[in-house]
Design a protein around this motif. Structure first.
Motif, PDB file in Angstrom:
ATOM      1  N   VAL A 127       0.792  -1.207   0.000  1.00  0.00           N
ATOM      2  CA  VAL A 127       0.000   0.000   0.000  1.00  0.00           C
ATOM      3  C   VAL A 127       0.833   1.268   0.000  1.00  0.00           C
ATOM      4  O   VAL A 127       0.356   2.321  -0.347  1.00  0.00           O
ATOM      5  CB  VAL A 127      -0.938   0.038   1.226  1.00  0.00           C
ATOM      6  CG1 VAL A 127      -2.101   0.961   0.974  1.00  0.00           C
ATOM      7  CG2 VAL A 127      -1.472  -1.345   1.545  1.00  0.00           C
ATOM      8  N   SER A 128       2.100   1.198   0.378  1.00  0.00           N
ATOM      9  CA  SER A 128       2.887   2.417   0.446  1.00  0.00           C
ATOM     10  C   SER A 128       3.060   3.045  -0.923  1.00  0.00           C
ATOM     11  O   SER A 128       3.124   4.260  -1.051  1.00  0.00           O
ATOM     12  CB  SER A 128       4.253   2.125   1.065  1.00  0.00           C
ATOM     13  OG  SER A 128       4.920   1.127   0.333  1.00  0.00           O
ATOM     14  N   ALA A 169      -4.711   5.261   5.616  1.00  0.00           N
ATOM     15  CA  ALA A 169      -5.304   4.489   6.713  1.00  0.00           C
ATOM     16  C   ALA A 169      -5.182   2.990   6.465  1.00  0.00           C
ATOM     17  O   ALA A 169      -4.851   2.219   7.371  1.00  0.00           O
ATOM     18  CB  ALA A 169      -6.771   4.874   6.890  1.00  0.00           C
ATOM     19  N   VAL A 170      -5.445   2.558   5.226  1.00  0.00           N
ATOM     20  CA  VAL A 170      -5.318   1.144   4.888  1.00  0.00           C
ATOM     21  C   VAL A 170      -3.873   0.682   5.084  1.00  0.00           C
ATOM     22  O   VAL A 170      -3.613  -0.392   5.637  1.00  0.00           O
ATOM     23  CB  VAL A 170      -5.782   0.880   3.442  1.00  0.00           C
ATOM     24  CG1 VAL A 170      -5.460  -0.555   3.026  1.00  0.00           C
ATOM     25  CG2 VAL A 170      -7.277   1.134   3.304  1.00  0.00           C
ATOM     26  N   LEU A 207     -13.960  -2.399   5.540  1.00  0.00           N
ATOM     27  CA  LEU A 207     -12.654  -2.917   5.955  1.00  0.00           C
ATOM     28  C   LEU A 207     -12.403  -2.605   7.422  1.00  0.00           C
ATOM     29  O   LEU A 207     -11.891  -3.456   8.170  1.00  0.00           O
ATOM     30  CB  LEU A 207     -11.552  -2.315   5.079  1.00  0.00           C
ATOM     31  CG  LEU A 207     -10.114  -2.717   5.426  1.00  0.00           C
ATOM     32  CD1 LEU A 207      -9.935  -4.220   5.368  1.00  0.00           C
ATOM     33  CD2 LEU A 207      -9.129  -2.028   4.482  1.00  0.00           C
ATOM     34  N   GLY A 208     -12.773  -1.410   7.856  1.00  0.00           N
ATOM     35  CA  GLY A 208     -12.578  -1.046   9.254  1.00  0.00           C
ATOM     36  C   GLY A 208     -13.364  -1.938  10.203  1.00  0.00           C
ATOM     37  O   GLY A 208     -12.845  -2.386  11.235  1.00  0.00           O
ATOM     38  N   GLN A 231      -9.810  12.547  -0.005  1.00  0.00           N
ATOM     39  CA  GLN A 231     -10.420  11.315   0.492  1.00  0.00           C
ATOM     40  C   GLN A 231      -9.583  10.103   0.112  1.00  0.00           C
ATOM     41  O   GLN A 231      -9.343   9.199   0.926  1.00  0.00           O
ATOM     42  CB  GLN A 231     -11.831  11.157  -0.069  1.00  0.00           C
ATOM     43  CG  GLN A 231     -12.540   9.898   0.416  1.00  0.00           C
ATOM     44  CD  GLN A 231     -13.772   9.573  -0.394  1.00  0.00           C
ATOM     45  OE1 GLN A 231     -13.919  10.025  -1.522  1.00  0.00           O
ATOM     46  NE2 GLN A 231     -14.664   8.785   0.186  1.00  0.00           N
ATOM     47  N   ALA A 232      -9.107  10.069  -1.142  1.00  0.00           N
ATOM     48  CA  ALA A 232      -8.336   8.923  -1.626  1.00  0.00           C
ATOM     49  C   ALA A 232      -7.034   8.761  -0.852  1.00  0.00           C
ATOM     50  O   ALA A 232      -6.668   7.647  -0.441  1.00  0.00           O
ATOM     51  CB  ALA A 232      -8.057   9.066  -3.118  1.00  0.00           C
ATOM     52  N   ILE A 233      -6.318   9.869  -0.618  1.00  0.00           N
ATOM     53  CA  ILE A 233      -5.038   9.751   0.073  1.00  0.00           C
ATOM     54  C   ILE A 233      -5.251   9.393   1.539  1.00  0.00           C
ATOM     55  O   ILE A 233      -4.479   8.635   2.139  1.00  0.00           O
ATOM     56  CB  ILE A 233      -4.215  11.049  -0.062  1.00  0.00           C
ATOM     57  CG1 ILE A 233      -2.798  10.867   0.498  1.00  0.00           C
ATOM     58  CG2 ILE A 233      -4.883  12.209   0.630  1.00  0.00           C
ATOM     59  CD1 ILE A 233      -1.966   9.849  -0.219  1.00  0.00           C
TER      60      ILE A 233
END
Length: 351
Positions: free
Chosen positions: A220-221, A248-249, A311-312, A241-243
């Motif tokens: 994910v990085s 967070a993921v 996912l959370g 929102q995307a970043i």
């Protein structure tokens, strides 16, 4: 090139001119990132006898890779993959080989390994983000682009399952340092093949949408830096929102790996670690394939919010799982939302 009349399917994505050759080259190089972390930990532990040294060297390697990703991305943006990727990959492969040699004998100096790890991480070539940017050129049809990004995310998930398995097989017949040498060869061959693809021919000298870097420490990085550089130039609410979701993921998955190890130690079931991580990646692969095949009508921002929330909640359920079998089941369910969330973030960035 694909045309709007082409029916959206994964076969149509792969049948696009130069797609298989370019995508295959990027996957070959990215397999190195699935192998290098496990190989490095095992090699350093065997050479020094210390997990503390192994953890410190790995931290130096990963932090350098992440923090210098904008610099490497800027070089690719400015000079193009053909002129920037090859020197990066050559330096990275050479330094990885140096680490392999340094860890081949017992009693290696931790300071020496740390000194080698810093420039190695600094030279990590951004093969994944380059491929994701090439998809928008190879597949101009928006319906196919969703499938292309889903396919890319799923393939990367599978590499992070396959890589450790290959290292596990390799250490049965050779020293862990051999895994580092194999990783060096893979990234060099993959980068050279990607750079030689006709798909990158028109890149150099033109303004490209900024890239990020694929860190060997996580799937994910690369997404975070890929999105961050776009947000710096186009700071609209969708990009924010995307970043935020991608960051967070990434933090959740990074912590999840360590927490699974702690869970396994508490329940005295070390084998559960492999099963939980495999369930997470397997669920992500399935979720990504299904997600890419659906013609969604809801907006990307709405889909991303739903996927992040799902996912959370899944991660929260994993945290209160009382038994290893429950943890494995919830990991598979949570994985269903990982690749779709990253795919949606890529689509928002591309828009």
């Amino acid at each position: 090139m694909s045309s709007p009349s082409v029916a959206p399917s994964y076969a149509a994505v792969l049948s696009t001119r130069y797609a298989c050759r370019t995508f295959g080259a990027s996957l070959l190089g990215r397999l190195s990132y699935g192998m290098v972390s496990f190989s490095l930990v095992l090699a350093i532990k065997e050479a020094t006898g210390s997990y503390a040294v192994a953890g410190t060297v790995m931290a130096l390697f990963a932090l350098t890779s992440v923090f210098l990703s904008p610099v490497r991305a800027g070089l690719v943006d400015r000079y193009g993959p053909r002129r920037a990727l090859c020197p990066m990959a050559a330096a990275y492969a050479l330094l990885l080989t140096g680490l392999a040699v340094a860890t081949a004998w017992p009693g290696a100096s931790g300071i020496l390994l740390g000194v080698l790890a810093v420039p190695t991480g600094a030279c990590t070539p951004p093969l994944g983000p380059v491929m994701r940017t090439l998809w928008s050129d190879l597949v101009p049809d928006r319906r196919l682009l969703q499938r292309a990004y889903s396919l890319d995310a799923v393939a990367e998930e599978l590499l992070f399952v396959t890589g450790p398995l290959l290292v596990g097989l390799l250490v049965q017949v050779a020293a862990p340092s051999v895994g580092l040498a194999v990783s060096a060869a893979l990234v060099l061959i993959g980068a050279l093949a990607l750079s030689s693809s006709p798909a990158v021919r028109g890149w150099a000298g033109r303004e490209k949408t900024p890239l990020g870097s694929t860190s060997p420490e996580g799937r994910v990085s690369g997404a975070r830096s890929f999105l961050l550089r776009r947000w710096l130039l186009h700071g609209d609410p969708g990009m924010r929102q995307a970043i935020t979701v991608a960051a967070a993921v990434g933090m959740c998955l990074g912590a999840f790996d360590l927490l699974v190890i702690a869970f396994a130690d508490e329940h005295e079931t070390p084998s559960v670690v492999a099963w939980v991580l495999a369930a997470l990646s397997g669920g992500s692969a399935i979720g990504g394939l299904v997600y890419g095949a659906v013609p969604w009508r809801a907006s990307g921002r709405l889909r991303l919010a739903f996927l992040a929330a799902a996912l959370g909640l899944s991660l929260a359920a994993m945290g209160i799982s009382p038994h290893p079998s429950m943890l494995i089941a919830w990991a598979a369910i949570g994985g269903l939302f990982v690749a779709p969330a990253l795919t949606t973030a890529y689509l928002i960035a591309d828009e």
